[in-house]
Scaffold this motif. Structure first.
Motif, short mmCIF file in Angstrom:
data_model
loop_
_atom_site.label_atom_id
_atom_site.label_comp_id
_atom_site.label_asym_id
_atom_site.label_seq_id
_atom_site.Cartn_x
_atom_site.Cartn_y
_atom_site.Cartn_z
N CYS A 247 -51.82 -34.08 -20.06
CA CYS A 247 -52.44 -33.40 -21.20
C CYS A 247 -52.75 -31.94 -20.87
O CYS A 247 -52.53 -31.05 -21.70
N PHE A 248 -53.24 -31.70 -19.65
CA PHE A 248 -53.60 -30.33 -19.27
C PHE A 248 -52.36 -29.46 -19.12
O PHE A 248 -52.28 -28.37 -19.70
N LEU A 249 -51.37 -29.93 -18.35
CA LEU A 249 -50.17 -29.13 -18.14
C LEU A 249 -49.32 -29.04 -19.41
O LEU A 249 -48.62 -28.04 -19.62
N GLY A 250 -49.39 -30.05 -20.26
CA GLY A 250 -48.66 -29.98 -21.51
C GLY A 250 -49.14 -28.86 -22.40
O GLY A 250 -48.39 -28.36 -23.25
N THR A 251 -50.39 -28.46 -22.22
CA THR A 251 -50.96 -27.36 -23.01
C THR A 251 -50.93 -26.04 -22.26
O THR A 251 -50.59 -25.00 -22.83
N TRP A 252 -51.24 -26.07 -20.97
CA TRP A 252 -51.46 -24.82 -20.22
C TRP A 252 -50.41 -24.55 -19.15
O TRP A 252 -50.61 -23.67 -18.31
N LEU A 253 -49.27 -25.23 -19.16
CA LEU A 253 -48.26 -25.02 -18.12
C LEU A 253 -47.80 -23.56 -18.03
O LEU A 253 -47.72 -23.02 -16.91
N PRO A 254 -47.49 -22.87 -19.14
CA PRO A 254 -47.10 -21.45 -19.00
C PRO A 254 -48.19 -20.61 -18.36
O PRO A 254 -47.90 -19.72 -17.55
N PHE A 255 -49.44 -20.90 -18.68
CA PHE A 255 -50.55 -20.14 -18.10
C PHE A 255 -50.71 -20.46 -16.62
O PHE A 255 -51.03 -19.58 -15.82
N VAL A 256 -50.48 -21.72 -16.24
CA VAL A 256 -50.55 -22.10 -14.83
C VAL A 256 -49.46 -21.38 -14.04
O VAL A 256 -49.71 -20.85 -12.94
N LEU A 257 -48.25 -21.35 -14.57
CA LEU A 257 -47.16 -20.64 -13.89
C LEU A 257 -47.46 -19.15 -13.76
O LEU A 257 -47.14 -18.53 -12.74
N LEU A 258 -48.09 -18.59 -14.79
CA LEU A 258 -48.49 -17.18 -14.72
C LEU A 258 -49.50 -16.95 -13.61
O LEU A 258 -49.40 -15.96 -12.86
N GLN A 259 -50.46 -17.86 -13.45
CA GLN A 259 -51.44 -17.73 -12.38
C GLN A 259 -50.78 -17.84 -11.01
O GLN A 259 -51.15 -17.12 -10.08
N VAL A 260 -49.79 -18.73 -10.88
CA VAL A 260 -49.08 -18.88 -9.61
C VAL A 260 -48.34 -17.59 -9.26
O VAL A 260 -48.36 -17.13 -8.11
N ILE A 261 -47.68 -16.98 -10.25
CA ILE A 261 -46.96 -15.72 -10.01
C ILE A 261 -47.93 -14.61 -9.60
O ILE A 261 -47.66 -13.84 -8.66
N ILE A 262 -49.07 -14.53 -10.28
CA ILE A 262 -50.06 -13.50 -9.95
C ILE A 262 -50.59 -13.69 -8.53
O ILE A 262 -50.76 -12.73 -7.77
#
Length: 337
Positions: A247-262
């Motif tokens: 549920c969390f990654l289904g909503t926020w996966l793009p934002f999580v990937l952005l945080q990983v890149i940063i």
């Protein structure tokens, strides 16, 4: 009063030096305007049936502060040099005000995270039952208090004052504070998500293959099949963890990937940009999932007050444990393969 150095300070301010002339106020105006539009869009897109909480009030206050900064920049850029209440304002104050806001935003991450965590814990444990109007006043007062406290700390800290005063001499430079709080908070969340996914990746894959999109009480949800070997209380953390991850990654996966890149590229983002409403709602969803996962042994899953999130529908994690015959009572919309 000594200059800022890593030897005589208990903490180190990270200033991103940019040779940004004050003639570039138009760019600063566009950046803040874009941030305000993004904040407003996020507030409009959120679910409307969320209950009152501290994070909601703080997000609204952040939008107001950004709007106030934008108005100040616009007025000073238009008049350039004027006197108001005996104080002379010039284009230099655009940089000064933005610096003060950057320091203030940079020191807010930990307090907001802590207060929001306490707020959700108290709401979950139901130790405090305030009337609705009193609860609204309490949140409003807390938000005002935290803004005043952090702003007073920023204006009263000698090292910050010295760094701001130094820019009056070198007015061609306008450095902005880079918050270490946001970096470590983002690092903490990403590491926790990685560890959670690593420990339950097989269950996550199995659920993704078996879950379906269905309708429940006139609402489209993800349906996770109920396991006959699971119980209402025993091993409930193990049962809920992969569902929370999906549920969390289904909503926020793009934002999580952005945080990983940063984090990997060590991108330095000024604090006045980094503190925004999408980031706060991302942290908010993480807090809700964490509080309910740690306290899942206290839940009565047959009579549960489901967590309410502006973006993540946590109801999907609990419905299979509450209603076993959902397949007979609701017709599935589609099947996810």
């Amino acid at each position: 009063m000594t200059a800022l150095s890593s030897d005589n300070c208990s903490f180190q301010y990270q200033l991103h030096q940019t040779n940004q002339p004050l003639d570039g106020n138009c760019l600063l105006f566009l950046i803040i305007l874009g941030k305000i539009l993004l904040n407003i869009l996020t507030l409009v897109m959120r679910r409307k049936n969320t209950y009152q909480n501290f994070m909601e009030y703080f997000c609204i206050s952040l939008t107001f502060i950004d709007l106030l900064l934008l108005v100040n920049i616009s007025i000073i850029s238009y008049f350039r040099d004027f006197v108001l209440l005996g104080i002379r304002f010039t284009t230099y104050h655009i940089c000064l005000f933005t610096q003060i806001i950057s320091f203030t935003y940079g020191f807010l991450h930990y307090p907001v995270f802590l207060i929001a965590c306490i707020d959700y814990y108290l709401n979950f444990s139901k130790t405090t039952k305030l009337p609705f109007k009193c609860q609204k006043f309490f949140y409003f007062f807390t938000v005002i208090l935290i803004w005043i406290s952090v702003l007073a700390y920023v204006l009263g800290d000698p090292t910050i004052y010295q760094s701001l005063k130094a820019q009056n001499v070198y007015s061609h430079q306008c450095p902005f504070y880079i918050s270490s709080q946001s970096y470590w908070l983002s690092f903490f969340i990403v590491v926790i998500l990685f560890m959670a996914f690593t420990t339950s990746w097989s269950e996550v894959i199995t659920l993704i293959q078996a879950m379906r999109v269905t309708s429940y009480m006139n609402e489209t949800i993800l349906y996770f099949p109920f396991s006959s070997h699971s119980s209402y209380t025993v091993n409930s953390k193990k049962i809920l963890l992969p569902k929370f991850i999906i549920c969390f990654l289904g909503t926020w996966l793009p934002f999580v990937l952005l945080q990983v890149i940063i984090l990997l590229l060590k991108v330095q983002i000024p604090a006045y940009i980094e503190m925004n409403i999408p980031w706060l709602y991302f942290v908010n969803s993480f807090l809700i999932a964490t509080v309910y996962w740690f306290n899942c042994h206290k839940l009565d899953l047959r009579d549960i007050a489901l967590p309410v999130d502006p973006f993540v529908n946590w109801k999907c994690c609990f419905i299979p444990l509450i209603i076993h015959n959902l397949e007979q009572s609701e017709k599935p919309i589609s099947i996810i393969i």
